[in-house]
Design a protein around this motif. Structure first.
Motif, PDB file in Angstrom:
ATOM      1  N   GLN A 183     -18.252  -3.548  -9.254  1.00  0.00           N
ATOM      2  CA  GLN A 183     -17.117  -4.326  -8.746  1.00  0.00           C
ATOM      3  C   GLN A 183     -15.949  -4.303  -9.727  1.00  0.00           C
ATOM      4  OE1 GLN A 183     -18.653  -8.257  -8.110  1.00  0.00           O
ATOM      5  NE2 GLN A 183     -19.506  -7.802  -6.090  1.00  0.00           N
ATOM      6  N   ALA A 184     -16.237  -4.465 -11.009  1.00  0.00           N
ATOM      7  CA  ALA A 184     -15.179  -4.506 -12.020  1.00  0.00           C
ATOM      8  C   ALA A 184     -14.488  -3.155 -12.163  1.00  0.00           C
ATOM      9  CB  ALA A 184     -15.756  -4.957 -13.360  1.00  0.00           C
ATOM     10  N   LEU A 185     -15.262  -2.078 -12.190  1.00  0.00           N
ATOM     11  CA  LEU A 185     -14.659  -0.751 -12.333  1.00  0.00           C
ATOM     12  C   LEU A 185     -13.680  -0.459 -11.204  1.00  0.00           C
ATOM     13  CD1 LEU A 185     -17.731   1.404 -13.463  1.00  0.00           C
ATOM     14  CD2 LEU A 185     -15.719   0.800 -14.823  1.00  0.00           C
ATOM     15  N   ILE A 186     -14.077  -0.818  -9.997  1.00  0.00           N
ATOM     16  CA  ILE A 186     -13.206  -0.554  -8.840  1.00  0.00           C
ATOM     17  C   ILE A 186     -12.063  -1.564  -8.795  1.00  0.00           C
ATOM     18  CG2 ILE A 186     -13.092  -0.388  -6.316  1.00  0.00           C
ATOM     19  CD1 ILE A 186     -16.106   0.323  -6.392  1.00  0.00           C
ATOM     20  N   GLY A 187     -12.413  -2.846  -8.830  1.00  0.00           N
ATOM     21  CA  GLY A 187     -11.422  -3.897  -8.645  1.00  0.00           C
ATOM     22  C   GLY A 187     -10.377  -3.961  -9.745  1.00  0.00           C
ATOM     23  N   VAL A 188     -10.791  -3.825 -11.011  1.00  0.00           N
ATOM     24  CA  VAL A 188      -9.836  -3.896 -12.120  1.00  0.00           C
ATOM     25  C   VAL A 188      -8.898  -2.699 -12.111  1.00  0.00           C
ATOM     26  CG1 VAL A 188      -9.621  -3.869 -14.637  1.00  0.00           C
ATOM     27  CG2 VAL A 188     -11.352  -5.314 -13.557  1.00  0.00           C
ATOM     28  N   SER A 189      -9.428  -1.517 -11.828  1.00  0.00           N
ATOM     29  CA  SER A 189      -8.576  -0.314 -11.783  1.00  0.00           C
ATOM     30  C   SER A 189      -7.522  -0.433 -10.686  1.00  0.00           C
ATOM     31  CB  SER A 189      -9.444   0.927 -11.551  1.00  0.00           C
ATOM     32  OG  SER A 189     -10.386   1.094 -12.590  1.00  0.00           O
ATOM     33  N   VAL A 190      -7.963  -0.810  -9.480  1.00  0.00           N
ATOM     34  CA  VAL A 190      -7.026  -0.946  -8.360  1.00  0.00           C
ATOM     35  C   VAL A 190      -6.044  -2.085  -8.620  1.00  0.00           C
ATOM     36  CG1 VAL A 190      -6.826  -1.465  -5.893  1.00  0.00           C
ATOM     37  CG2 VAL A 190      -8.660   0.028  -6.710  1.00  0.00           C
ATOM     38  N   GLY A 191      -6.534  -3.225  -9.117  1.00  0.00           N
ATOM     39  CA  GLY A 191      -5.666  -4.370  -9.363  1.00  0.00           C
ATOM     40  C   GLY A 191      -4.622  -4.097 -10.428  1.00  0.00           C
ATOM     41  N   ALA A 192      -4.999  -3.361 -11.492  1.00  0.00           N
ATOM     42  CA  ALA A 192      -4.039  -3.035 -12.547  1.00  0.00           C
ATOM     43  C   ALA A 192      -2.938  -2.128 -12.010  1.00  0.00           C
ATOM     44  CB  ALA A 192      -4.764  -2.359 -13.711  1.00  0.00           C
ATOM     45  N   TYR A 193      -3.327  -1.150 -11.207  1.00  0.00           N
ATOM     46  CA  TYR A 193      -2.332  -0.226 -10.642  1.00  0.00           C
ATOM     47  C   TYR A 193      -1.384  -0.957  -9.686  1.00  0.00           C
ATOM     48  CZ  TYR A 193      -0.305   3.747  -8.195  1.00  0.00           C
ATOM     49  OH  TYR A 193       0.584   4.648  -7.650  1.00  0.00           O
ATOM     50  N   LEU A 194      -1.937  -1.801  -8.810  1.00  0.00           N
ATOM     51  CA  LEU A 194      -1.096  -2.522  -7.855  1.00  0.00           C
ATOM     52  C   LEU A 194      -0.203  -3.535  -8.566  1.00  0.00           C
ATOM     53  CD1 LEU A 194      -3.597  -3.178  -4.909  1.00  0.00           C
ATOM     54  CD2 LEU A 194      -1.856  -1.383  -5.098  1.00  0.00           C
ATOM     55  N   GLY A 195      -0.726  -4.191  -9.608  1.00  0.00           N
ATOM     56  CA  GLY A 195       0.082  -5.161 -10.344  1.00  0.00           C
ATOM     57  C   GLY A 195       1.260  -4.511 -11.044  1.00  0.00           C
ATOM     58  N   PHE A 196       1.074  -3.300 -11.548  1.00  0.00           N
ATOM     59  CA  PHE A 196       2.158  -2.590 -12.214  1.00  0.00           C
ATOM     60  C   PHE A 196       3.195  -2.095 -11.218  1.00  0.00           C
ATOM     61  CE2 PHE A 196       3.974   0.317 -15.377  1.00  0.00           C
ATOM     62  CZ  PHE A 196       3.870  -0.480 -16.508  1.00  0.00           C
ATOM     63  N   ASN A 197       2.751  -1.949  -9.958  1.00  0.00           N
ATOM     64  CA  ASN A 197       3.670  -1.516  -8.900  1.00  0.00           C
ATOM     65  C   ASN A 197       3.927  -2.630  -7.895  1.00  0.00           C
ATOM     66  OD1 ASN A 197       4.005   1.629  -9.299  1.00  0.00           O
ATOM     67  ND2 ASN A 197       1.829   1.192  -9.610  1.00  0.00           N
ATOM     68  N   ALA A 198       3.890  -3.869  -8.378  1.00  0.00           N
ATOM     69  CA  ALA A 198       4.067  -5.029  -7.498  1.00  0.00           C
ATOM     70  C   ALA A 198       5.423  -4.965  -6.792  1.00  0.00           C
ATOM     71  CB  ALA A 198       3.957  -6.316  -8.303  1.00  0.00           C
ATOM     72  N   GLY A 199       5.408  -5.244  -5.492  1.00  0.00           N
ATOM     73  CA  GLY A 199       6.629  -5.230  -4.700  1.00  0.00           C
ATOM     74  C   GLY A 199       6.910  -3.905  -4.038  1.00  0.00           C
ATOM     75  N   LYS A 200       6.260  -2.845  -4.476  1.00  0.00           N
ATOM     76  CA  LYS A 200       6.456  -1.534  -3.850  1.00  0.00           C
ATOM     77  C   LYS A 200       5.634  -1.435  -2.571  1.00  0.00           C
ATOM     78  CE  LYS A 200       7.471   0.804  -8.229  1.00  0.00           C
ATOM     79  NZ  LYS A 200       7.101   1.909  -9.152  1.00  0.00           N
ATOM     80  N   LEU A 201       5.899  -0.395  -1.799  1.00  0.00           N
ATOM     81  CA  LEU A 201       5.257  -0.244  -0.492  1.00  0.00           C
ATOM     82  C   LEU A 201       3.737  -0.146  -0.613  1.00  0.00           C
ATOM     83  CD1 LEU A 201       5.604   0.103   2.561  1.00  0.00           C
ATOM     84  CD2 LEU A 201       5.820   2.580   2.177  1.00  0.00           C
ATOM     85  N   ILE A 202       3.260   0.613  -1.607  1.00  0.00           N
ATOM     86  CA  ILE A 202       1.810   0.786  -1.760  1.00  0.00           C
ATOM     87  C   ILE A 202       1.120  -0.537  -2.098  1.00  0.00           C
ATOM     88  CG2 ILE A 202       2.002   1.394  -4.220  1.00  0.00           C
ATOM     89  CD1 ILE A 202      -0.383   3.307  -3.753  1.00  0.00           C
ATOM     90  N   ASP A 203       1.816  -1.371  -2.869  1.00  0.00           N
ATOM     91  CA  ASP A 203       1.257  -2.683  -3.202  1.00  0.00           C
ATOM     92  C   ASP A 203       1.225  -3.577  -1.976  1.00  0.00           C
ATOM     93  OD1 ASP A 203       0.496  -4.962  -4.948  1.00  0.00           O
ATOM     94  OD2 ASP A 203       2.511  -5.667  -4.439  1.00  0.00           O
ATOM     95  N   THR A 204       2.305  -3.577  -1.211  1.00  0.00           N
ATOM     96  CA  THR A 204       2.377  -4.432  -0.017  1.00  0.00           C
ATOM     97  C   THR A 204       1.294  -4.072   0.990  1.00  0.00           C
ATOM     98  OG1 THR A 204       4.771  -4.629  -0.315  1.00  0.00           O
ATOM     99  CG2 THR A 204       3.871  -5.220   1.850  1.00  0.00           C
ATOM    100  N   ILE A 205       1.158  -2.772   1.298  1.00  0.00           N
ATOM    101  CA  ILE A 205       0.165  -2.335   2.285  1.00  0.00           C
ATOM    102  C   ILE A 205      -1.251  -2.637   1.793  1.00  0.00           C
ATOM    103  CG2 ILE A 205      -0.817  -0.321   3.445  1.00  0.00           C
ATOM    104  CD1 ILE A 205       1.986   0.913   3.426  1.00  0.00           C
ATOM    105  N   SER A 206      -1.519  -2.310   0.528  1.00  0.00           N
ATOM    106  CA  SER A 206      -2.868  -2.507  -0.027  1.00  0.00           C
ATOM    107  C   SER A 206      -3.257  -3.986  -0.020  1.00  0.00           C
ATOM    108  CB  SER A 206      -2.937  -1.958  -1.448  1.00  0.00           C
ATOM    109  OG  SER A 206      -2.655  -0.583  -1.481  1.00  0.00           O
ATOM    110  N   MET A 207      -2.349  -4.854  -0.405  1.00  0.00           N
ATOM    111  CA  MET A 207      -2.672  -6.274  -0.467  1.00  0.00           C
ATOM    112  C   MET A 207      -2.864  -6.876   0.918  1.00  0.00           C
ATOM    113  SD  MET A 207      -3.136  -6.923  -3.535  1.00  0.00           S
ATOM    114  CE  MET A 207      -3.474  -8.664  -3.271  1.00  0.00           C
ATOM    115  N   ARG A 208      -2.103  -6.382   1.916  1.00  0.00           N
ATOM    116  CA  ARG A 208      -2.316  -6.892   3.272  1.00  0.00           C
ATOM    117  C   ARG A 208      -3.690  -6.481   3.787  1.00  0.00           C
ATOM    118  NH1 ARG A 208       1.885  -8.365   1.586  1.00  0.00           N
ATOM    119  NH2 ARG A 208       0.319  -9.718   0.651  1.00  0.00           N
ATOM    120  N   VAL A 209      -4.094  -5.254   3.498  1.00  0.00           N
ATOM    121  CA  VAL A 209      -5.430  -4.785   3.925  1.00  0.00           C
ATOM    122  C   VAL A 209      -6.518  -5.603   3.238  1.00  0.00           C
ATOM    123  CG1 VAL A 209      -7.032  -2.843   3.857  1.00  0.00           C
ATOM    124  CG2 VAL A 209      -4.639  -2.444   4.438  1.00  0.00           C
ATOM    125  N   ILE A 210      -6.355  -5.846   1.948  1.00  0.00           N
ATOM    126  CA  ILE A 210      -7.345  -6.630   1.203  1.00  0.00           C
ATOM    127  C   ILE A 210      -7.407  -8.064   1.721  1.00  0.00           C
ATOM    128  CG2 ILE A 210      -7.842  -7.632  -1.074  1.00  0.00           C
ATOM    129  CD1 ILE A 210      -6.847  -5.017  -2.304  1.00  0.00           C
TER     130      ILE A 210
END
Length: 434
Positions: A240-267
Motif C-alpha cells: 500500500q505504501a509503495l503504491i500510495g506514497v509514490s502516486v500521492g507524491a507525484y499528484l501533490g507536486f502537480n496539484a491543480g493540474k489536469l492529471i491531479d484533478t482527474i486522478s483525485m476524482r477517480v480516487i
C-alpha cells in the motif's frame, strides 16, 4: 612540523612577493596555536545517528518497541517445532477427550453430562473395568491418583449428572485403554505401562492454557495466528505504501493540474463506498485464501496513502530548497522523491506504522464476520469467532488473542509517534532551538 622557521617564512614572502613592510602587518600561527573548525562549531553530526537517538529518547516509545518485538519474537518461536511438539491449528491427537481441556494447572472440572455423552461413557467404562479386573485396575492406578479419580451425582429434575473428574487423567487413561486393547492385557508389563503413562503425561503437560473444542492447543495456535496476522499486515502495508506514497507524491507536486484533478476524482469515487464493501467484492472474486486477502486489502488501502502524501507534498513543494533544486536543473522526479518526499518522511512513516494494526484488525474482523475463514489455517479473528461459543468453558481462548491484539495495536501506535518525532524536520528544528 611543530613550528615554522625563518627560512620557510622568507620563501613564502618571496613566492608571493610580500615586502617587509607588509610582512610585519601579519604573523603566521604556530601549530600549537591552531584550532580546528570543529573545535569551534562542533563536529558534524550524522543524521542517521541523530534519528536513532531521538527515537530512543522517549521511554514510552522504547517500551512499546520492546513489547512489539517481544510479541513478534514469541509468534515466531512458540509455534516452532524446536519449542513445541504441538502443531498449530491441529488436533493434539485423535481423541474426543483432548477437546476443550482446561489449563494444565487446573485439570479437575465439574460438568453436567448426559449419560449418553462420550465422556461419561469413557468414565463409566474405565471405572467398571477397574472394578472387574485387578490387573487392569493396577495399570490404571498409574494414571489416576486414586482408584476412582472422579465423582458424580444426579441433578434433580433433569436427566443429567454433575460429574467431577480430572480431564488430563481421563485423556491419558483413554489412550492407555486403547493401548491395552491393542496389545492385550496379558502381554503388557507394569514397566511398559509406567513408561507409556509417563510419555503421555509429558506430552500433555505442555498444554499451558488448555485446548479448543477442536483439540487445538490454545497457547501455540494463538501465537501462530499472531504471526500470520503480523506477516499479512506487513506485506499489505508495504505494498500500500509503495503504491500510495509514490502516486500521492507525484499528484501533490502537480496539484491543480489536469492529471491531479482527474486522478483525485477517480480516487474519491473509489473511496465513497464503505471499505468493507470493496473488500467483500474483491474477496468474493479472488477467493478467501491468504494471497487473495493480501491483494484485496492492498487494492482498497493504497488510496489512503495517496491523500496523506499529496497533502503534505503540497505544503512543501514551494519551499526554497525545492525552488533551488529546480533552478539548477533537477528533474521533476528528483525534486519530488529526493528533495520533497524526505521533508515529509516523518508524517508518511507515521501513517505507515499506524496502518499496521489497522490491517491486523481488518483481517481479524473479516474472519470474525465469517468472510475469511480457512479450515486448514487460522488467524486471530478466526480464533475469536470460535471463542464466542467456548468462553464459558475456558476464558483463555478469548482472552489470549484479544490481549495480543490489544498490545499489538497500542505498541504500534506509540512506535508511530516515536517515528514521527524522530523523522519530522519541524520536530528536529524545535529540538535544536531548545
Amino acid at each position: 612540523m611543530s613550528q615554522l622557521d625563518t627560512s620557510e617564512i622568507k620563501s613564502f614572502n618571496k613566492k608571493y612577493k610580500i615586502n617587509e613592510e607588509l610582512a610585519q602587518k601579519f604573523a603566521f600561527i604556530t601549530d600549537k596555536e591552531r584550532q580546528q573548525s570543529s573545535s569551534i562549531a562542533g563536529k558534524p553530526k550524522k543524521m542517521s545517528i541523530e534519528i536513532v537517538k531521538r527515537f530512543f529518547k522517549n521511554p514510552v516509545v522504547v517500551i512499546s518497541l520492546v513489547v512489539f518485538l517481544s510479541i513478534l519474537l514469541l509468534s515466531l518461536l512458540i509455534p516452532s517445532p524446536m519449542f513445541t511438539d504441538y502443531i498449530p491449528n491441529k488436533e493434539l491427537y485423535n481423541s474426543e477427550l483432548i477437546r476443550s481441556l482446561p489449563p494444565y494447572s487446573t485439570p479437575v472440572v465439574t460438568r453436567p453430562l448426559e449419560t449418553t455423552s462420550g465422556i461419561w461413557e469413557r468414565l463409566s467404562y474405565i471405572s467398571g473395568k477397574m472394578n472387574e479386573n485387578e490387573q487392569y485396575k493396577k495399570f490404571m492406578e498409574y494414571v489416576f491418583s486414586t482408584p476412582r479419580d472422579f465423582s458424580y451425582e444426579p441433578i434433580e429434575g433433569t436427566p443429567l449428572l454433575r460429574v467431577t473428574y480430572n480431564t488430563y487423567s481421563l485423556a491419558i487413561a483413554d489412550t492407555l485403554n486403547a493401548y491395552i486393547a491393542k496389545v492385550g492385557l496379558d502381554n503388557i508389563t507394569e514397566a511398559q505401562v509406567a513408561e507409556f503413562v509417563k510419555t503421555q503425561r509429558d506430552f500433555l503437560s505442555n498444554v499451558l492454557l488448555g485446548t479448543t473444542s477442536f483439540g487445538y492447543d490454545i497457547w501455540v495456535t494463538a501465537w501462530y495466528a499472531t504471526w500470520k496476522a503480523i506477516k499479512i499486515a506487513l506485506i499489505v502495508v508495504t505494498l500500500q505504501a509503495l503504491i500510495g506514497v509514490s502516486v500521492g507524491a507525484y499528484l501533490g507536486f502537480n496539484a491543480g493540474k489536469l492529471i491531479d484533478t482527474i486522478s483525485m476524482r477517480v480516487i474519491e469515487i473509489f473511496l465513497a463506498p464503505p471499505t468493507l464493501i470493496w473488500i467483500l467484492i474483491f474477496v468474493s472474486i479472488t477467493g478467501v485464501n491468504e494471497n487473495a486477502l493480501i491483494l484485496a486489502l492492498t487494492i482498497v488501502g493504497w488510496p489512503g496513502f495517496v491523500g496523506v502524501t499529496r497533502l503534505f507534498i503540497i505544503t512543501v513543494k514551494n519551499e526554497e530548497y525545492i525552488t533551488a533544486a529546480k533552478a539548477i536543473g533537477a528533474s521533476s522526479g528528483r525534486q519530488i522523491f529526493v528533495h520533497a518526499l524526505p521533508a515529509i518522511i516523518g508524517k508518511v512513516a507515521t501513517s505507515i506504522v499506524k496502518s499496521v494494526p489497522g490491517v491486523i484488525l481488518w483481517t481479524a474482523s473479516l474472519a470474525f464476520l465469517g468472510f475469511f475463514r480457512v479450515q486448514e489455517d487460522t488467524n486471530l479473528g478466526q480464533m475469536l469467532i470460535q471463542a464466542s461459543s467456548e468462553t464459558g468453558s475456558n476464558i483463555w481462548i478469548l482472552l489470549l488473542p484479544a490481549l495480543i491484539l490489544l498490545f499489538l495495536s497500542l505498541s504500534l501506535n506509540f512506535i508511530a509517534l516515536g517515528v514521527h518525532d524522530a523523522l519530522d524536520p519541524k520536530v528536529m528544528s524545535k529540538g535544536k532551538k531548545k
